[in-house]
Design an enzyme around this catalytic site. Structure first.
Site, PDB file in Angstrom:
ATOM      1  CG  HIS A 143      58.949  43.139  10.488  1.00 23.05           C
ATOM      2  ND1 HIS A 143      58.317  44.115  10.739  1.00 23.05           N
ATOM      3  CD2 HIS A 143      58.219  42.000  11.095  1.00 23.05           C
ATOM      4  CE1 HIS A 143      57.337  43.920  11.300  1.00 23.05           C
ATOM      5  NE2 HIS A 143      57.023  42.497  11.648  1.00 23.05           N
TER       6      HIS A 143
ATOM      7  NE  ARG B 121      53.151  47.228  10.410  1.00 25.69           N
ATOM      8  CZ  ARG B 121      53.296  46.233   9.659  1.00 25.69           C
ATOM      9  NH1 ARG B 121      52.593  46.044   8.707  1.00 25.69           N
ATOM     10  NH2 ARG B 121      54.283  45.254  10.289  1.00 25.69           N
TER      11      ARG B 121
END
Ligand SMILES: Cc1cc2nc3c(=O)[nH]c(=O)nc-3n(C[C@H](O)[C@H](O)[C@H](O)COP(=O)(O)OP(=O)(O)OC[C@H]3O[C@@H](n4cnc5c(N)ncnc54)[C@H](O)[C@@H]3O)c2cc1C
Ligand code: SF4
Ligand code: SF4
Ligand code: FES
Lengths: 640, 251
Positions: free
Chosen positions: A253, A273
């Site tokens: 990740h 995000r």
């Protein structure tokens, strides 16, 4: 060894995460006696940590969404290596699985018209993730847990016993599976384990066993995964004669915490995000614009202005590259840090503070706010976070039959969730795991139930009891670490193994390092075989880890072995010596098996996508992934 | 930034035990759980402790640190002086299994006593419509990570083993409130809360709220409103009594 408890069930489910619990609900709903076994307490499995959401094309926020769009996104994310049938079932069934949670009491965040709200996530074309703030996994696991309690309440009303047809064996670990018959007639007969609380043993007699044990993240030093992720289910399946697929693909990740050292690896959800957070390097540059690969050029913004406009006007603008699939973002961050443009603690900056007002951040990302405040003394409403890649998820897992979850080669064995492979190809999209757990958890539970019913009608009600000798051999094996002396403690061995995997089989790989890794891992065999434990059998973590270590080593060998064989870069497997995707390699899966105790890796043809599914793509896009020969054989009707 | 801390950890089992002193290295940014893990790895391989997420999300690592019920993974070492002795003991309200691990099965038994969510007959999955304001109240309670710190702290359990039979504790009374405030639940659990789950034992001291790592306002938002709703159904003398009893010192 008379103290070994005996139990008899129709279906034994190893794992109480989303996949295991959903499987259990299905098996019990078909009237079968079901056991759920978990290493932790009920409700604490890894699924509880999931943050961002569950992907399902309900179309509540953008009505253009549908299963076909979700299918396309999933295949693109996996770089067309996904098992087409799994991706299809997943895209088609996930909305029903989410709605069903609501009927069991889940409370998702809402849209203005009272439907389940959906958020943007990397790789998903439309807002698609059903969520509850950034604690979606907690909602999922608690809802399934409470559904199981409600089934137990039904049994209490009917039989006066909550556990008449479904029982949770919490803090109980499975170390072995049992079989009966020979050759083609060989099939699952049960499972063996120990109670963590007492150290006492139990043997389950059962015709069907579902592996829903989650992942392998504890193979790596920097990881978002907990102590439970030692690959037990992967290793149990291998040892039982079944196979693993896609083990070279490990998802790093892009955004784990990097500081302070003790929290290194802990996840920073992608929703940061999705909700507007941007990535910058030490020069303040939004570097992701420099890393958009050709295959994705058409779908991502080229300028910061366009990317910014997308948050409010997604119809007329393309999304910012911060939302590229995870493998792309993780590699980009890795490159920036290597080029000396990292943050003070070796990551990059992730900032929402300049994009959203403080109260919105706290409402949308409450647990992130909390996590940084408590663990790093950072107020994310005022300052950027420092983030870097962390081992997060394994795409590889037990090779299964998509519709039933039946494991390859071993009748009676099933697998679902992170422990199963194929669904995500070379890279999983965020949010596609929670939906995977529900869709394939249900299917594996159903597959196991139907199988157990078939076995029962074939053999009559009485099942052959497990022979004492077999059960006692399993117990003796589990006790071996106590009888040894002078070996190392399990924690030391685990730490060294994690270092090897981190250094040599990490996010960027090369042949020489992989060869080194395989040689070092071979050296661990002897150390693992000599591990010794102090203390007694009651809740002894040193002993527990000693029993997990062989599993951890086996899955590490699978990852390194498959990574060495695959000479290309794709999704969660990046070879510095073979950069770029090679369409020839897309035609193959790598399968791991155990031959005389050693991990073997072989190539197997990828199942061919049927015409109706391949027609969902345009030829221009397929050309990026398929060989020329494959393109020439595409069906007539496809858009050219 | 590295120093050597003096830790005192309760070691023992259901037959008894004692506080054992350890000297152990502490680095910048570390939390109590890191130190416990270092003890496991270097000095006490069999030290029993529960944990999973290391980020305050799973509610596994509950213990008492210098007598205060807390999550070990969210308690930073820099909240103590470098020369302070840090004492870790298991939750007091539940029977010890070994070291820092207690038998919390009481909570799972109580969970079964709360009747489950009951949607309207005929409402099909996919047809549920609820507004954000209406779900927000129950959502606050669903943040619960089942660390059972509130259960451990509530004096009605902590100091009165005998109440455990009749009193479900704040966590599960809050579950009743959560279902009661669910916009689409159809079952009335108010009488049950009073008669079977022991709502009357709660005298709204708010100690549960103070220890909740999720900062859920258990007393104000769940227990008091539930009492008010119950009071609409029947008269509850404890409610006004409770408001007069002074909060106990310490815990
Ligand atoms: C921090 C974090 C955030 C995430 N966020 C998201 C997200 O937003 N969306 C998304 O889709 N995915 C997300 N994921 C991924 C997703 O949460 C996991 O892939 C998923 O929860 C795995 O579920 P599972 O049911 O397969 O296994 P788990 O939930 O891990 O459960 C495994 C179970 O197996 C048991 N078990 C293991 N070995 C044994 C054994 N030997 N004996 C008995 N029991 C055993 C364990 O005790 C446990 O109960 C996230 C992952 C992490 C770590
Ligand atoms: S408010 Fe009620 S439930 Fe909470 S600690 Fe006080 S008495 Fe116990
Ligand atoms: S209400 Fe708070 S303190 Fe109580 S169990 Fe839940 S999270 Fe823990
Ligand atoms: S380890 Fe999960 S809350 Fe502490």
């Amino acid at each position: 060894m008379s103290e070994i408890e005996r139990h008899s069930y129709d279906v034994v489910i190893i794992g109480a995460g989303g996949a295991g619990l959903r499987a259990a609900i299905e098996a019990r709903s078909h009237g079968l006696r079901t056991a759920i076994i978990t290493k932790s307490l009920f409700g604490k499995a890894h699924t509880v940590m999931a943050e961002g959401g569950i992907a399902a094309s309900m179309g509540n926020v953008n009505s253009n969404d549908g299963w076909q769009v979700h299918y396309r996104d999933t295949m693109r994310g996996g770089k067309f290596l996904n098992h087409y049938r799994m991706a299809e079932l997943h895209a088609k069934e996930s909305p029903d699985r989410v709605w069903e949670l609501e009927a069991w009491g889940a409370l998702f965040d809402r849209t203005a018209d009272g439907k389940i709200s959906q958020r943007n996530f990397g790789g998903h074309e439309y807002p698609r993730l059903a969520h509850v703030g950034d604690r979606t996994g907690l909602e999922l696991i608690r809802t399934l847990q409470q559904k199981i309690v409600s089934l137990q309440q039904d049994d209490f009303k009917e039989f006066g016993d909550y556990e008449a047809r479904i029982r949770v064996f919490a803090e109980c670990a499975i170390t072995d599976l049992f079989f009966e018959g020979e050759g083609d007639g060989r099939r699952v007969a049960g499972a063996f384990g120990y109670w963590r609380e007492t150290g006492n043993f139990l043997a389950f007699e059962a015709p069907a066993v579902v592996i829903a044990t989650g992942g392998i993240g504890k193979s790596f030093k920097v990881t978002s995964n907990s102590w439970e992720y030692t690959g037990d289910g992967h290793a149990l399946a291998l040892r039982s004669g079944s196979t693993l697929v896609n083990m070279e693909f490990v998802q790093f990740h892009p955004t784990g915490m990097v500081w302070p050292p003790s929290v290194k690896g802990i996840l920073v959800t992608e929703s940061v995000r999705g909700d507007g957070g941007v990535l910058t390097n030490s020069e303040g540059r939004r570097f992701m614009f420099d890393y958009i690969p050709d295959v994705f050029k058409a779908q991502y913004a080229e300028t910061e202005e366009e990317g910014d406009r997308w948050y409010t006007d997604p119809e007329n603008n393309r999304r910012p590259p911060e939302l590229l699939p995870r493998d792309e973002v993780a590699r980009a961050i890795n490159s920036e840090v290597k080029a000396g443009r990292g943050s003070p603690h070796g990551g990059v900056f992730l900032d929402v503070s300049k994009r959203l007002p403080a109260d919105v951040i706290k409402a949308k990302l409450p647990s992130m706010w909390h996590q940084f405040k408590e663990l790093a003394d950072v107020d994310i409403t005022l300052e950027p976070m420092e983030v870097g890649p962390t081992c997060h998820y394994v795409m590889g897992g037990v090779e299964v039959e998509p519709d039933t979850g039946a494991a390859a080669r071993v009748p009676g064995l099933f697998a679902a969730g992170e422990a199963a492979g194929g669904m995500h190809g070379s890279n999983r999209l965020g949010g596609n795991s929670l939906s995977d757990l529900l869709v394939f958890g249900r299917r594996a539970g159903l597959g196991a139930a139907l199988y157990a019913q078939a076995v029962a009608s074939e053999t009559g009600a009485g099942r052959p009891a497990l022979p004492d000798a077999v059960v006692e051999a399993a117990a003796a094996k589990a006790l071996e670490p106590f009888s040894r002396q002078g070996g190392e403690n399990a924690f030391t061995i685990q730490r060294d193994l994690q270092q090897v995997m981190n250094d040599l089989v990490g996010i960027i790989r090369t042949e020489t390092e992989l060869v080194d890794a395989i040689a070092s891992l071979a050296g661990f065999r002897e150390r693992v075989a000599q591990v010794t434990v102090e203390g007694g059998r009651v809740f002894n973590p040193g002993w527990h880890l000693a029993l997990d270590l062989p599993n951890l080593l086996t899955v590490s060998e699978c990852i390194a072995g498959a990574a060495l064989v695959r000479q290309e870069s794709r999704g969660g497997h990046t070879r510095e010596d073979f950069p770029g995707m090679n369409p020839e390699w897309r035609r193959f899966n790598l399968i791991c098996e155990l031959v005389d105790g050693n991990v073997g890796v072989y190539k197997q043809d990828l199942p061919t996508m049927p015409d109706d599914l391949i027609s969902l793509f345009e030829v221009a896009e397929l050309k990026k992934y398929l060989t020329e020969d494959e393109i020439s054989r595409l069906p007539e009707g496809i858009q050219r | 930034m590295t120093y050597t801390a003096s830790m005192r950890v309760w070691r023992g089992d259901d037959e008894g035990g004692e506080l054992v002193d350890y000297e152990v290295e502490v680095n910048e940014g570390e939390v109590v759980l890191d130190i416990v893990h270092r003890l496991q790895a270097t000095q006490a391989g069999d030290l029993a402790v529960r944990w999973n997420c290391k980020a305050g999300k799973c509610g596994s690592c509950s213990a008492e640190i210098n007598g205060k019920p807390r999550l070990m993974c969210l308690t930073r070492m820099n909240t103590f002086g470098e020369d302070e002795v840090v004492t870790i003991t298991p939750l007091r309200a539940f029977p010890v299994i070994r070291d820092l691990v207690t038998d919390v099965s009481f909570n799972y038994e109580k969970a079964r006593e709360v009747p489950s969510f009951t949607p309207p007959v005929g409402l099909e999955p996919g047809d549920y419509r609820m507004t954000q304001v209406d779900v927000s109240r129950s959502q606050e309670f669903r943040k619960c990570i089942e660390c059972f710190l509130c259960q451990n702290t509530c004096h009605a359990i902590r100091d009165h083993e005998e109440n455990k039979k009749e009193f479900a504790g704040p966590r599960f009374l809050m579950r009743v409130a959560e279902l009661d405030m669910h916009p689409l639940d159809t079952l009335d659990r108010k009488e049950l809360a009073q008669d079977e789950l022991g709502l009357g034992y709660c005298n709204i001291t708010k100690c549960c709220t103070e220890v909740c790592p999720e900062h859920i306002k258990i007393t104000d938002n769940a227990l008091i409103p539930l009492k008010e709703r119950v009071a609409d159904v029947k008269y509850d003398p404890i409610r006004w009594l409770g408001s007069k009893i002074r909060k106990r010192d310490g815990l």
